[in-house]
Write a protein that holds these residues in place. Structure first.
Motif, PDB file in Angstrom:
ATOM      1  N   SER A  19      -9.385  28.813 -21.769  1.00 16.83           N
ATOM      2  CA  SER A  19      -8.746  29.733 -21.049  1.00 16.83           C
ATOM      3  C   SER A  19      -9.211  30.188 -20.168  1.00 16.83           C
ATOM      4  N   LEU A  20     -10.212  30.704 -20.744  1.00 15.04           N
ATOM      5  CA  LEU A  20     -11.507  31.907 -19.301  1.00 15.04           C
ATOM      6  C   LEU A  20     -12.815  30.697 -18.466  1.00 15.04           C
ATOM      7  N   ALA A  21     -12.188  29.457 -19.350  1.00 12.06           N
ATOM      8  CA  ALA A  21     -13.263  28.763 -18.402  1.00 12.06           C
ATOM      9  C   ALA A  21     -12.701  27.745 -17.200  1.00 12.06           C
ATOM     10  N   PHE A  22     -11.055  27.806 -17.446  1.00  9.42           N
ATOM     11  CA  PHE A  22      -9.796  27.281 -16.777  1.00  9.42           C
ATOM     12  C   PHE A  22     -10.168  28.569 -15.230  1.00  9.42           C
ATOM     13  N   LEU A  23     -10.101  29.690 -15.882  1.00  8.97           N
ATOM     14  CA  LEU A  23     -10.035  30.737 -14.916  1.00  8.97           C
ATOM     15  C   LEU A  23     -11.275  31.150 -13.775  1.00  8.97           C
ATOM     16  N   LEU A  24     -12.419  30.354 -14.389  1.00  5.01           N
ATOM     17  CA  LEU A  24     -13.946  30.816 -13.931  1.00  5.01           C
ATOM     18  C   LEU A  24     -14.140  29.751 -12.894  1.00  5.01           C
ATOM     19  N   SER A  25     -13.827  28.773 -13.716  1.00  2.00           N
ATOM     20  CA  SER A  25     -14.210  27.149 -12.791  1.00  2.00           C
ATOM     21  C   SER A  25     -12.539  27.092 -12.118  1.00  2.00           C
ATOM     22  N   THR A  26     -12.032  27.656 -11.528  1.00  2.00           N
ATOM     23  CA  THR A  26     -10.811  27.688 -10.784  1.00  2.00           C
ATOM     24  C   THR A  26     -11.557  29.083  -9.759  1.00  2.00           C
ATOM     25  N   ALA A  27     -12.236  29.527  -9.640  1.00  2.00           N
ATOM     26  CA  ALA A  27     -13.242  30.873  -8.725  1.00  2.00           C
ATOM     27  C   ALA A  27     -13.788  30.292  -8.794  1.00  2.00           C
ATOM     28  N   GLY A  28     -14.916  28.979  -8.796  1.00  2.00           N
ATOM     29  CA  GLY A  28     -15.881  28.139  -7.975  1.00  2.00           C
ATOM     30  C   GLY A  28     -16.692  28.241  -8.905  1.00  2.00           C
ATOM     31  N   LEU A  29     -16.820  28.640 -10.307  1.00  2.00           N
ATOM     32  CA  LEU A  29     -18.465  29.028 -10.758  1.00  2.00           C
ATOM     33  C   LEU A  29     -18.007  27.744 -12.191  1.00  2.00           C
ATOM     34  N   ALA A  30     -19.557  27.321 -11.625  1.00  2.00           N
ATOM     35  CA  ALA A  30     -19.750  26.483 -12.683  1.00  2.00           C
ATOM     36  C   ALA A  30     -19.971  27.263 -14.214  1.00  2.00           C
ATOM     37  N   VAL A  31     -19.106  26.438 -15.679  1.00  2.00           N
ATOM     38  CA  VAL A  31     -18.802  27.302 -16.905  1.00  2.00           C
ATOM     39  C   VAL A  31     -19.191  25.990 -18.073  1.00  2.00           C
ATOM     40  N   ARG A  32     -19.525  26.253 -18.835  1.00  2.24           N
ATOM     41  CA  ARG A  32     -19.720  25.729 -20.165  1.00  2.24           C
ATOM     42  C   ARG A  32     -19.408  26.579 -21.365  1.00  2.24           C
ATOM     43  N   VAL A  33     -18.941  26.423 -22.579  1.00  6.56           N
ATOM     44  CA  VAL A  33     -18.127  26.709 -23.787  1.00  6.56           C
ATOM     45  C   VAL A  33     -18.880  26.696 -24.772  1.00  6.56           C
ATOM     46  N   HIS A  34     -18.625  27.620 -25.621  1.00  6.29           N
ATOM     47  CA  HIS A  34     -19.228  27.473 -26.234  1.00  6.29           C
ATOM     48  C   HIS A  34     -18.516  27.655 -28.010  1.00  6.29           C
ATOM     49  N   GLU A  35     -18.746  27.235 -29.291  1.00  2.00           N
ATOM     50  CA  GLU A  35     -17.665  27.483 -30.014  1.00  2.00           C
ATOM     51  C   GLU A  35     -18.458  28.657 -30.993  1.00  2.00           C
ATOM     52  N   SER A  36     -19.103  29.126 -30.946  1.00  2.73           N
ATOM     53  CA  SER A  36     -20.014  30.450 -31.718  1.00  2.73           C
ATOM     54  C   SER A  36     -21.250  30.759 -30.965  1.00  2.73           C
ATOM     55  N   ALA A  37     -21.323  31.806 -31.342  1.00  2.60           N
ATOM     56  CA  ALA A  37     -22.975  32.108 -31.038  1.00  2.60           C
ATOM     57  C   ALA A  37     -24.218  31.578 -31.364  1.00  2.60           C
ATOM     58  N   VAL A  38     -24.374  30.986 -32.517  1.00  2.98           N
ATOM     59  CA  VAL A  38     -24.708  30.599 -33.181  1.00  2.98           C
ATOM     60  C   VAL A  38     -25.179  29.511 -32.477  1.00  2.98           C
ATOM     61  N   ALA A  39     -24.448  28.484 -31.790  1.00  2.00           N
ATOM     62  CA  ALA A  39     -24.346  26.960 -30.993  1.00  2.00           C
ATOM     63  C   ALA A  39     -25.232  27.081 -30.323  1.00  2.00           C
ATOM     64  N   PHE A  40     -24.418  28.486 -29.376  1.00  2.00           N
ATOM     65  CA  PHE A  40     -25.524  28.830 -27.932  1.00  2.00           C
ATOM     66  C   PHE A  40     -26.671  28.827 -28.100  1.00  2.00           C
ATOM     67  N   LEU A  41     -27.032  29.481 -29.204  1.00  2.00           N
ATOM     68  CA  LEU A  41     -28.614  30.400 -29.364  1.00  2.00           C
ATOM     69  C   LEU A  41     -29.019  28.757 -30.103  1.00  2.00           C
ATOM     70  N   GLY A  42     -28.473  28.301 -30.428  1.00  2.00           N
ATOM     71  CA  GLY A  42     -29.068  26.660 -30.925  1.00  2.00           C
ATOM     72  C   GLY A  42     -29.781  25.810 -29.415  1.00  2.00           C
ATOM     73  N   LEU A  43     -29.324  26.345 -28.541  1.00  2.00           N
ATOM     74  CA  LEU A  43     -29.925  25.627 -27.453  1.00  2.00           C
ATOM     75  C   LEU A  43     -30.568  26.064 -26.276  1.00  2.00           C
ATOM     76  N   LEU A  44     -31.162  26.926 -26.759  1.00  2.00           N
ATOM     77  CA  LEU A  44     -31.988  28.494 -25.843  1.00  2.00           C
ATOM     78  C   LEU A  44     -33.090  27.192 -26.217  1.00  2.00           C
ATOM     79  N   PRO A  45     -34.309  27.599 -25.798  1.00  2.00           N
ATOM     80  CA  PRO A  45     -34.066  27.464 -23.650  1.00  2.00           C
ATOM     81  C   PRO A  45     -33.833  26.785 -23.508  1.00  2.00           C
ATOM     82  N   ASP A  46     -33.191  25.670 -23.614  1.00  2.00           N
ATOM     83  CA  ASP A  46     -33.236  25.094 -22.245  1.00  2.00           C
ATOM     84  C   ASP A  46     -31.520  24.561 -22.268  1.00  2.00           C
ATOM     85  N   VAL A  47     -30.720  25.857 -21.906  1.00  5.39           N
ATOM     86  CA  VAL A  47     -29.554  25.979 -21.536  1.00  5.39           C
ATOM     87  C   VAL A  47     -30.173  26.569 -19.762  1.00  5.39           C
ATOM     88  N   GLU A  48     -28.580  25.842 -19.429  1.00  5.51           N
ATOM     89  CA  GLU A  48     -28.791  27.279 -18.172  1.00  5.51           C
ATOM     90  C   GLU A  48     -28.709  28.070 -17.663  1.00  5.51           C
TER      91      GLU A  48
END
Length: 209
Positions: A19-48
């Protein structure tokens, strides 16, 4: 510039993420979704680069702990936390830890979009300032010890004759050092040189906070 950065949505609820991704992308913003904080941190430092929108209540690691981890890692992502009414004290703690905003559920779409745009704009300004500071620091490192002594006195408002007296050299030699400093610092004028040193001092102060 803000539109070229990515909004990272972190929430353990798949429907909320989409839902949030749809809202943000419709407003012209690039979006990436992550299922947890742990998953997001696991992508550092390569995350955009960009900003983070995260729920405050999540399993494994909540939004407050995520903000603390990002702060400790000096990751630089502005964080917006989404909270239920009962979690406002937790959201305030997240802001004390460095989050830029918190939004209570249920929220108006435009409130979230405004917060995200403000966070991205602020991040862009901070990044540009840090780039300027880094460039000035690199130039300062090219100066010899004597050139740095002359620079410090020039920025202090001292005339060539006073600098010459303090350093035990001739005014003509001061002029040579001054010319070298201007060239190495890529300064067009003395006022330009002063601004550069102030930028470096501002950056050092920001890094110490």
């Amino acid at each position: 510039m803000a539109a070229s950065r990515v909004v990272h949505v972190i929430d353990d609820d798949a429907e909320v993420r989409q839902s949030l991704a749809f809202l943000l992308s419709t407003a012209g913003l690039a979006v990436r979704v992550h299922e947890s904080a742990v998953a997001f941190l696991g992508l550092l430092p390569d995350v955009e680069d960009g900003c983070v929108v995260t729920d405050i209540r999540m399993p494994e690691m909540d939004g407050l702990e995520l903000q603390r981890r990002l702060h400790d890692l000096e990751a630089g992502f502005p964080v917006i936390v989404i909270t239920g009414h009962g979690d406002v004290p937790l959201a305030v703690e997240a802001m004390k830890a460095g989050a830029v905003d918190f939004i209570e559920k249920p929220f108006d779409d435009e409130i979230l979009l405004s917060a995200v745009r403000a966070a991205l704009a602020r991040h862009a300004r901070d990044s540009e300032r840090e780039a300027r500071c880094a460039a000035v620091r690199t130039r300062l490192q090219t100066l010899s010890e004597r050139e740095r002594e002359v620079l410090d006195r020039l920025v202090g408002g001292k005339a060539n004759k006073i600098i010459a007296y303090e350093l035990g050299i001739s005014p003509r030699t001061v002029e040579v050092y001054r010319a070298n400093v201007m060239t190495k610092m890529q300064a067009d004028s003395l006022s330009d040189l002063v601004r550069m040193v102030l930028v470096d001092a501002e950056g050092a102060s920001a890094r110490d906070r």
